[in-house]
Write a protein that holds these residues in place. Structure first.
Motif, PDB file in Angstrom:
ATOM      1  N   TYR A   1      11.782   6.524 -11.445  1.00 17.95           N
ATOM      2  CA  TYR A   1      11.785   5.616 -12.601  1.00 17.95           C
ATOM      3  C   TYR A   1      12.501   6.258 -13.786  1.00 17.95           C
ATOM      4  N   THR A   2      12.852   5.442 -14.783  1.00 13.00           N
ATOM      5  CA  THR A   2      13.628   5.934 -15.936  1.00 13.00           C
ATOM      6  C   THR A   2      12.865   6.967 -16.769  1.00 13.00           C
ATOM      7  N   ASP A   3      11.536   6.962 -16.685  1.00 11.57           N
ATOM      8  CA  ASP A   3      10.783   7.947 -17.490  1.00 11.57           C
ATOM      9  C   ASP A   3      10.725   9.309 -16.807  1.00 11.57           C
ATOM     10  N   GLY A   4      11.415   9.434 -15.680  1.00 12.17           N
ATOM     11  CA  GLY A   4      11.447  10.723 -14.975  1.00 12.17           C
ATOM     12  C   GLY A   4      10.405  10.821 -13.872  1.00 12.17           C
ATOM     13  N   SER A   5       9.492   9.839 -13.794  1.00  7.80           N
ATOM     14  CA  SER A   5       8.489   9.881 -12.719  1.00  7.80           C
ATOM     15  C   SER A   5       9.131   9.590 -11.365  1.00  7.80           C
ATOM     16  N   VAL A   6       8.775  10.398 -10.400  1.00 11.78           N
ATOM     17  CA  VAL A   6       9.206  10.130  -9.023  1.00 11.78           C
ATOM     18  C   VAL A   6       7.941   9.899  -8.214  1.00 11.78           C
ATOM     19  N   LEU A   7       7.742   8.656  -7.773  1.00  9.87           N
ATOM     20  CA  LEU A   7       6.543   8.337  -7.001  1.00  9.87           C
ATOM     21  C   LEU A   7       6.875   8.390  -5.517  1.00  9.87           C
ATOM     22  N   ALA A   8       6.069   9.180  -4.791  1.00 10.80           N
ATOM     23  CA  ALA A   8       6.319   9.335  -3.356  1.00 10.80           C
ATOM     24  C   ALA A   8       5.081   8.948  -2.583  1.00 10.80           C
ATOM     25  N   GLN A   9       5.263   8.568  -1.331  1.00  7.17           N
ATOM     26  CA  GLN A   9       4.128   8.398  -0.432  1.00  7.17           C
ATOM     27  C   GLN A   9       4.240   9.507   0.597  1.00  7.17           C
ATOM     28  N   MET A  10       3.138  10.199   0.860  1.00  7.84           N
ATOM     29  CA  MET A  10       3.153  11.294   1.836  1.00  7.84           C
ATOM     30  C   MET A  10       2.158  11.008   2.957  1.00  7.84           C
ATOM     31  N   GLY A  11       2.345  11.682   4.057  1.00  5.17           N
ATOM     32  CA  GLY A  11       1.404  11.551   5.168  1.00  5.17           C
ATOM     33  C   GLY A  11       1.945  12.291   6.376  1.00  5.17           C
ATOM     34  N   THR A  12       1.110  12.383   7.423  1.00  2.18           N
ATOM     35  CA  THR A  12       1.620  12.974   8.655  1.00  2.18           C
ATOM     36  C   THR A  12       2.612  11.989   9.275  1.00  2.18           C
ATOM     37  N   PRO A  13       3.613  12.491   9.996  1.00  2.76           N
ATOM     38  CA  PRO A  13       4.569  11.561  10.612  1.00  2.76           C
ATOM     39  C   PRO A  13       3.928  10.812  11.776  1.00  2.76           C
ATOM     40  N   ASP A  14       3.243   9.729  11.457  1.00  5.35           N
ATOM     41  CA  ASP A  14       2.589   8.914  12.479  1.00  5.35           C
ATOM     42  C   ASP A  14       2.721   7.458  12.047  1.00  5.35           C
ATOM     43  N   MET A  15       3.345   6.639  12.893  1.00  8.47           N
ATOM     44  CA  MET A  15       3.618   5.247  12.532  1.00  8.47           C
ATOM     45  C   MET A  15       2.349   4.420  12.315  1.00  8.47           C
ATOM     46  N   LYS A  16       1.202   4.967  12.752  1.00 10.04           N
ATOM     47  CA  LYS A  16      -0.027   4.183  12.580  1.00 10.04           C
ATOM     48  C   LYS A  16      -0.372   3.988  11.099  1.00 10.04           C
ATOM     49  N   THR A  17       0.087   4.909  10.230  1.00  5.07           N
ATOM     50  CA  THR A  17      -0.180   4.724   8.795  1.00  5.07           C
ATOM     51  C   THR A  17       0.569   3.510   8.238  1.00  5.07           C
ATOM     52  N   PRO A  18       1.906   3.457   8.367  1.00  8.81           N
ATOM     53  CA  PRO A  18       2.569   2.255   7.855  1.00  8.81           C
ATOM     54  C   PRO A  18       2.145   0.966   8.568  1.00  8.81           C
ATOM     55  N   ILE A  19       1.822   1.069   9.858  1.00 12.24           N
ATOM     56  CA  ILE A  19       1.383  -0.128  10.596  1.00 12.24           C
ATOM     57  C   ILE A  19       0.055  -0.627  10.020  1.00 12.24           C
ATOM     58  N   ALA A  20      -0.887   0.303   9.794  1.00 10.33           N
ATOM     59  CA  ALA A  20      -2.190  -0.089   9.237  1.00 10.33           C
ATOM     60  C   ALA A  20      -2.007  -0.682   7.846  1.00 10.33           C
ATOM     61  N   TYR A  21      -1.095  -0.094   7.063  1.00 12.99           N
ATOM     62  CA  TYR A  21      -0.877  -0.606   5.697  1.00 12.99           C
ATOM     63  C   TYR A  21      -0.385  -2.056   5.739  1.00 12.99           C
ATOM     64  N   ALA A  22       0.560  -2.302   6.630  1.00 16.40           N
ATOM     65  CA  ALA A  22       1.136  -3.656   6.715  1.00 16.40           C
ATOM     66  C   ALA A  22       0.129  -4.646   7.299  1.00 16.40           C
TER      67      ALA A  22
END
Ligand code: NAD
Ligand code: MG
Length: 386
Positions: free
Chosen positions: A250-271
């Motif tokens: 973002y313009t204020d210098g914030s960098v927002l990241a999402q972290m986790g183990t490399p396992d597709m079950k996290t994004p699948i569960a989120y969706a």
């Protein structure tokens, strides 16, 4: 009320992970349909366990074989060319598009027309149809929920209300199995070497795409369409640990990241759970165990497909469709040991140069362009110029 779900590509890597999340939350989800190409034995196991209402089997031989071994008398079994679209006659709230390649285009379009939420793992369908699919989504109030880990990460930290304050998207890339290697090391790569990814366990096609960096190229195009961000504001960084799945700056210098183990079950569960978070049966991230996170620029000289994809996106029109189709042909030829690893990029480059660049306005034209590009790429493969 349970969310009703159909999975396109239930026997694949993302499809199987999706079933694991559904299994972990029997109170939240109801499985309606499963589709596959040819692995009918696996489908039988899935049918026994999950009791869907309907299945679609694309491959003719597999369709016939499945009918012989199926013991569920109530199961509706669809086959033939349109079976992936017909399965959407059985009403669902959510379609998990976990099929590979532009074969996913028509069912994804159909789901969009029906106003369904679509879990988009099948990035190729968005890459080849771009603005056309987006328009159908918008018109029918459907939703595209990104499953690709990078896009899912961005989706999680993307502040719609602050969209005008977004400076850039940072897509991370593991670098694949040949990270740090130079062209001279890649002359004799076998399919087996190319598909052994260091961090993720995935299907063959996306594993090869990760090894050539084309996967990141397709993902830049995917990110552009999903988040409506200019190509100049999308950066790719190689991050071999695959812990930071992507970021928004973002313009204020914030960098927002999402972290986790490399396992597709996290994004699948989120969706699947969206807008609520739900639990996922995975090994949780232990940052002190990992210790160091590193980031570096991609090596465009050794892995030219990333730049080629960015070029195609800048051209727009039918260029991403051609790029995607040529890549699908080239990867399959490589997996069948018809061309070398390094020739994948050559086939894509030559096809992009040979095919006529023209505007595309509708799905029929996307299909036509996809078919033409495949014919051209097939010729380059069979000429064995490499
Ligand atoms: P996979 O090869 O493991 O599985 C593909 C599934 O699609 C199988 O069930 C297969 O039967 C079905 N299928 C393939 N071709 C078909 C056709 N022509 N007609 C009907 N069914 C067909 O693939 P995957 O790794 O699960 O990837 C699926 C999609 O998700 C791809 O677009 C990939 O880029 C994307 N994706 C995968 C991962 C991952 O971790 N595997 C991560 C991000 C995105
Ligand atoms: Mg990805």
């Amino acid at each position: 009320m349970k969310k009703k779900i159909t999975i396109l590509g239930s026997t694949g890597s993302v499809g199987i992970s999706t079933l694991e999340i559904i299994e972990a939350h029997p109170d939240k989800f109801e499985l309606v349909g499963l589709t596959i190409n040819s692995n009918f034995k696996r489908l039988r196991e899935q049918v026994k366990k999950f009791r869907p209402k309907v299945v679609s089997i694309k491959n003719d031989f597999a369709y016939k074989e499945f009918k012989k071994i199926n013991s569920d008398k109530n199961l509706i079994i669809l086959g033939g060319n349109s079976c992936l679209v017909e399965i959407l006659d059985y009403k669902v709230d959510f379609l998990m598009a976990a099929i590979v390649g532009s074969a996913g285009l028509l069912p994804v379009i159909e789901a969009a027309k029906k106003g369904i939420s679509i879990g988009l793992a099948n990035k190729e369908s968005l890459v080849c149809s771009g603005a056309i699919l987006k328009k159908i989504i918008l018109k029918n109030k459907a939703k595209l929920l990104p499953i690709d880990s990078e896009h899912n990460a961005i989706f999680q930290v993307f502040e719609n209300s602050n969209k005008d304050q977004i400076e850039k998207l940072i897509l991370t890339a593991s670098g694949g199995p040949f990270i740090g290697k130079k062209t001279e090391h890649l002359l004799k790569i076998s399919p087996r070497e190319a598909i052994s990814h260091p961090n993720w366990s995935m299907g063959k096609k996306i594993s090869v795409d990760s090894a050539t960096m084309m996967n990141k190229g397709l993902e830049v195009i995917e990110a552009h369409y999903l988040f409506d961000i200019n190509i100049e504001n999308i950066e790719v960084l190689v991050h071999p640990q695959s812990v930071v799945h992507s970021c928004v700056q973002y313009t204020d210098g914030s960098v927002l990241a999402q972290m986790g183990t490399p396992d597709m079950k996290t994004p699948i569960a989120y969706a699947l759970g969206y807008p609520k978070r739900i639990s996922a049966p995975i090994k949780k991230l232990n940052l002190s165990e990992i210790g160091t996170l590193t980031f570096r620029e991609p090596d465009h000289e050794t892995f030219p497909l990333l730049k080629l994809a960015i070029e195609a996106l800048k051209i727009k029109k039918n260029a991403p469709t051609i790029l995607n189709a040529a890549n699908e042909v080239a990867v399959e030829a490589f997996l069948n040991e018809k061309i070398s690893f390094l020739s994948i990029a050559k086939v894509v480059d030559l096809t992009l140069n040979k095919a006529k660049i023209s505007k595309i306005d509708n799905v029929e034209e996307v299909i036509e362009e996809d078919r033409n590009a495949r014919l051209i790429a097939d010729k380059f493969v069979s000429l064995e110029l490499f």
